[in-house]
Design a protein around this motif. Structure first.
Motif, PDB file in Angstrom:
ATOM      1  N   THR A 102      39.179  25.541  33.577  1.00 46.36           N
ATOM      2  CA  THR A 102      40.184  25.031  34.424  1.00 46.36           C
ATOM      3  C   THR A 102      40.987  25.912  35.381  1.00 46.36           C
ATOM      4  N   HIS A 103      40.507  27.294  35.610  1.00 41.87           N
ATOM      5  CA  HIS A 103      40.737  28.184  36.307  1.00 41.87           C
ATOM      6  C   HIS A 103      39.642  28.443  37.361  1.00 41.87           C
ATOM      7  N   THR A 104      39.981  28.428  38.754  1.00 38.10           N
ATOM      8  CA  THR A 104      39.071  28.987  40.122  1.00 38.10           C
ATOM      9  C   THR A 104      39.289  30.098  40.551  1.00 38.10           C
ATOM     10  N   PRO A 105      38.470  31.027  40.477  1.00 36.03           N
ATOM     11  CA  PRO A 105      38.560  32.213  41.225  1.00 36.03           C
ATOM     12  C   PRO A 105      38.565  32.123  42.945  1.00 36.03           C
ATOM     13  N   ILE A 106      39.780  32.395  43.508  1.00 34.40           N
ATOM     14  CA  ILE A 106      39.524  32.113  44.886  1.00 34.40           C
ATOM     15  C   ILE A 106      38.932  33.500  45.688  1.00 34.40           C
ATOM     16  N   GLY A 107      38.638  34.393  44.993  1.00 36.12           N
ATOM     17  CA  GLY A 107      38.110  35.721  45.448  1.00 36.12           C
ATOM     18  C   GLY A 107      38.388  36.765  44.604  1.00 36.12           C
ATOM     19  N   CYS A 108      38.397  37.865  45.135  1.00 40.19           N
ATOM     20  CA  CYS A 108      38.727  39.216  44.245  1.00 40.19           C
ATOM     21  C   CYS A 108      39.394  40.456  45.093  1.00 40.19           C
ATOM     22  N   LEU A 125      30.537  34.934  36.367  1.00 40.08           N
ATOM     23  CA  LEU A 125      31.988  35.458  36.128  1.00 40.08           C
ATOM     24  C   LEU A 125      32.640  35.075  34.919  1.00 40.08           C
ATOM     25  N   ARG A 126      32.808  33.897  34.951  1.00 40.03           N
ATOM     26  CA  ARG A 126      33.280  33.099  33.795  1.00 40.03           C
ATOM     27  C   ARG A 126      32.920  33.395  32.532  1.00 40.03           C
ATOM     28  N   GLY A 172      50.646  27.733  39.502  1.00 36.46           N
ATOM     29  CA  GLY A 172      49.516  27.637  39.085  1.00 36.46           C
ATOM     30  C   GLY A 172      48.466  28.534  39.432  1.00 36.46           C
ATOM     31  N   TRP A 173      48.749  29.799  38.907  1.00 40.53           N
ATOM     32  CA  TRP A 173      47.987  30.922  39.127  1.00 40.53           C
ATOM     33  C   TRP A 173      47.735  31.760  37.806  1.00 40.53           C
ATOM     34  N   ALA A 174      46.746  32.612  38.004  1.00 35.66           N
ATOM     35  CA  ALA A 174      46.542  33.696  36.862  1.00 35.66           C
ATOM     36  C   ALA A 174      45.869  34.806  37.408  1.00 35.66           C
ATOM     37  N   PHE A 175      45.601  35.926  36.765  1.00 33.51           N
ATOM     38  CA  PHE A 175      45.284  37.376  37.524  1.00 33.51           C
ATOM     39  C   PHE A 175      44.365  37.634  36.484  1.00 33.51           C
ATOM     40  N   LEU A 176      43.086  38.133  36.683  1.00 34.14           N
ATOM     41  CA  LEU A 176      42.273  38.860  35.984  1.00 34.14           C
ATOM     42  C   LEU A 176      42.202  40.177  36.411  1.00 34.14           C
ATOM     43  N   VAL A 177      42.950  41.241  35.623  1.00 38.24           N
ATOM     44  CA  VAL A 177      42.997  42.583  36.019  1.00 38.24           C
ATOM     45  C   VAL A 177      41.974  43.286  35.437  1.00 38.24           C
ATOM     46  N   LEU A 209      43.171  33.841  40.249  1.00 36.79           N
ATOM     47  CA  LEU A 209      42.650  32.475  39.776  1.00 36.79           C
ATOM     48  C   LEU A 209      43.472  31.366  40.175  1.00 36.79           C
ATOM     49  N   SER A 210      43.118  30.247  40.399  1.00 33.22           N
ATOM     50  CA  SER A 210      44.308  29.094  40.796  1.00 33.22           C
ATOM     51  C   SER A 210      43.733  27.947  39.889  1.00 33.22           C
TER      52      SER A 210
END
Length: 199
Positions: free
Chosen positions: A161-167, A152-153, A45-50, A87-88
């Motif tokens: 549905t996705h929460t940034p846990i930081g950068c 940011l969103r 359950g992760w995603a990555f905004l690059v 993002l979780s």
């Protein structure tokens, strides 16, 4: 580099050489290693905004730092040629554990003693940081202020549905990189944090 050396060298880097981009093949390795992290129920359950282009990075900093003159920390951090926002995705876990092989029939969040969606995304982030060290790069995990998450969103179309846990800032360390004053506290020893057999 030996794994033990990678672990010893891992630290938070807060200044980057803006004239040395992260090579494309290295970016792909950073991300490929991230998805090797463990996840509860293999939920992944992760995603990555690059964010690799100057325009995307500027949009990130505008959304998360706001207007006004940046301080020294922000000035140095803005030099990073690569930003990765991990993002979780909680629903991936709730859905997965409602499947027949897990034995639950609902998506009750109360069943989770800790939010593994954040934990697992944090482990994926650590793999990015360790891979950066192995590639001769520096990296830093820093937070997105809660009051800036909506900006940011909006800036990047991140679903709720996705929460940034930081950068994660990634790049070749710059000449003004400074060790955190917090390090003066010293690293806690094993004798302080390890409890064998009982507390």
């Amino acid at each position: 580099m030996e794994f033990a050396e990678v672990v010893r060298r891992r630290r938070m880097v807060r200044d980057y050489d803006p004239d040395r981009p992260v090579p494309d093949d290295v970016v792909e390795r950073l991300l490929a290693h991230a998805i090797r992290a463990p996840s509860a129920g293999f939920s992944q359950g992760w995603a990555f905004l690059v964010l690799e282009t100057a325009a995307d990075r500027d949009r990130f900093w505008a959304a998360t730092a706001g207007e006004g003159a940046p301080d020294g920390w922000l000035t140095r951090m803005r030099r990073a040629p690569l930003l990765v926002v991990p993002l979780s995705h909680k629903d991936a876990y709730l859905d997965r554990y409602a499947e027949p092989d897990k034995g639950w029939t609902d998506r009750d969040e109360g069943r989770w003693p800790v939010p593994w969606w954040h934990v697992d995304t944090g482990m994926a982030s650590l793999l990015v940081l360790l891979t950066a060290v192995d590639e001769g790069l520096g990296g830093c995990l820093f937070g997105v202020p809660p009051e800036r998450v909506d900006a940011l969103r909006e800036a990047f179309g991140v679903p709720t549905t996705h929460t940034p846990i930081g950068c994660l800032s990634i790049g070749y360390p710059g000449p003004e990189d400074r060790r955190s004053p917090s390090l003066r506290r010293g690293r806690r020893g094993l004798d302080e944090v390890v409890h064998r057999g009982r507390w």
